[in-house]
Write a protein that holds these residues in place. Sequence first.
Motif, short mmCIF file in Angstrom:
data_model
loop_
_atom_site.label_atom_id
_atom_site.label_comp_id
_atom_site.label_asym_id
_atom_site.label_seq_id
_atom_site.Cartn_x
_atom_site.Cartn_y
_atom_site.Cartn_z
N LYS A 131 2.86 14.26 27.43
CA LYS A 131 3.17 13.05 28.10
C LYS A 131 3.40 13.62 29.78
N ILE A 132 4.20 14.74 29.87
CA ILE A 132 4.22 15.18 31.35
C ILE A 132 3.13 15.36 32.17
N SER A 133 1.96 15.91 31.50
CA SER A 133 0.61 16.49 31.89
C SER A 133 -0.20 14.88 32.09
N LYS A 134 -0.06 13.96 31.41
CA LYS A 134 -0.77 12.81 31.37
C LYS A 134 -0.20 11.80 32.71
N ARG A 135 1.12 12.05 32.94
CA ARG A 135 1.85 11.38 33.51
C ARG A 135 1.31 11.82 35.16
N ARG A 136 1.25 12.88 35.29
CA ARG A 136 1.12 13.78 36.59
C ARG A 136 -0.36 13.33 37.11
N LEU A 137 -1.29 13.48 36.02
CA LEU A 137 -2.75 13.24 36.27
C LEU A 137 -2.91 11.70 36.46
N GLU A 138 -2.23 10.78 35.68
CA GLU A 138 -2.60 9.30 35.85
C GLU A 138 -2.07 8.80 37.22
N LYS A 139 -0.67 9.23 37.51
CA LYS A 139 -0.32 8.85 38.97
C LYS A 139 -0.98 9.17 39.85
N ARG A 140 -1.47 10.29 39.83
CA ARG A 140 -2.33 10.84 40.91
C ARG A 140 -3.77 9.95 41.14
N LEU A 141 -4.24 9.57 39.75
CA LEU A 141 -5.37 8.78 39.93
C LEU A 141 -4.95 7.41 40.34
N LEU A 142 -3.87 6.68 40.04
CA LEU A 142 -3.68 5.52 40.31
C LEU A 142 -3.37 5.30 41.73
N SER A 143 -2.66 6.35 42.50
CA SER A 143 -2.58 6.36 43.92
C SER A 143 -3.63 6.43 44.61
N ARG A 144 -4.99 7.11 44.26
CA ARG A 144 -6.31 7.23 44.75
C ARG A 144 -6.87 5.79 44.71
N ALA A 145 -6.58 5.15 43.59
CA ALA A 145 -7.43 3.79 43.22
C ALA A 145 -7.06 2.76 44.38
N SER A 146 -7.80 1.67 44.35
CA SER A 146 -7.77 0.56 45.26
C SER A 146 -6.94 -0.52 45.08
N PHE A 147 -5.79 -0.36 44.33
CA PHE A 147 -4.75 -1.59 43.82
C PHE A 147 -4.14 -2.10 45.04
N GLU A 148 -3.81 -1.59 46.24
CA GLU A 148 -3.23 -2.15 47.20
C GLU A 148 -4.39 -3.19 47.86
N LYS A 149 -5.41 -2.89 47.70
CA LYS A 149 -6.36 -3.61 48.40
C LYS A 149 -6.60 -4.95 47.38
N ILE A 150 -6.81 -4.65 46.31
CA ILE A 150 -6.94 -5.66 45.13
C ILE A 150 -5.57 -6.65 45.16
N LEU A 151 -4.53 -6.17 45.34
CA LEU A 151 -3.45 -6.79 45.12
C LEU A 151 -2.99 -7.52 46.31
N GLY A 152 -3.36 -7.18 47.54
CA GLY A 152 -3.18 -7.59 48.89
C GLY A 152 -1.52 -7.49 49.32
N LYS A 153 -1.00 -6.34 48.80
CA LYS A 153 0.36 -5.90 49.16
C LYS A 153 0.47 -4.58 48.88
N PRO A 154 1.16 -3.88 49.77
CA PRO A 154 1.56 -2.50 49.44
C PRO A 154 2.37 -2.18 48.39
N ILE A 155 2.10 -1.07 47.66
CA ILE A 155 2.90 -0.54 46.63
C ILE A 155 3.93 0.43 46.83
N GLU A 156 5.02 0.05 46.63
CA GLU A 156 6.29 1.02 47.03
C GLU A 156 6.29 1.99 45.80
N ASP A 157 6.07 1.76 44.66
CA ASP A 157 6.31 2.60 43.64
C ASP A 157 5.50 2.45 42.61
N THR A 158 5.29 3.61 41.87
CA THR A 158 4.28 3.43 40.73
C THR A 158 4.93 4.18 39.50
#
Length: 226
Positions: free
Chosen positions: A180-207
């Motif tokens: 879980k610790i390893s997956k969490r570190r990997l996925e949060k890194r990938l999520l931060s690099r993805a284009s979610f802010e552009k898709i949602l049209g809002k800045p993301i404060e926390d993930t």
Amino acid sequence: MDKQSVQSEMSSYVGKLLRDHFGKGPSSVFVSLEAPYLTIYLKDFLAPMERVLVGQKNHNKVEETRDLMMRELIPDIKATFRASVGIEVESIYYDWSFPNKSGILIGIVKSDQQSPNLKSYDPGSTLYEEVEKVSEQAEKAPESINSYLLNDRTLLIVRSGILVAIEKELIDSGYEEPLKISKRRLEKRLLSRASFEKILGKPIEDTFVDWDFQNDRSYIVFLLRL
């Protein structure tokens, strides 16, 4: 008791519970209840000793210690919510953002009827396509994806069927915690690099992200900045 009173009661209780057990509680606790989902967002939550460890880049040690503490506290949280506000919480998941000194608790509420205010959310196929892309990089494409806007700021994304065979084997062999610790570190890194802010049209404060390994399910929470 109306929903606002329930959320206020939960907020007060969780703040006191964490302060009693960690020596320092969060400065703010925001509760959102839209059955079957409950989120509790914690701000400015980092005990003095944890602050030292985080400053030394010893995040894993803080995470392991918090995991041990949360295993002790979750039964109390469930029992208190049931007794004080009549909410039956079946399971609770959690994650922390040490750089932001924040955290999230995600509760799954036992309910025969979904809240009428629970809103499915998808601003377009690109949201799910981006979730699928991140999932494929970390493990495999989910069998299903659902998303819910619990309030103006809290977007919950639920993925099912994402674990690969080696992960299931590690879980069965008792390696759930390091996985879980390893997956969490990997996925949060990938999520931060993805284009979610552009898709949602809002800045993301926390993930935040956590897993229900037994049911092969994952919960992602984006805290949006308005």
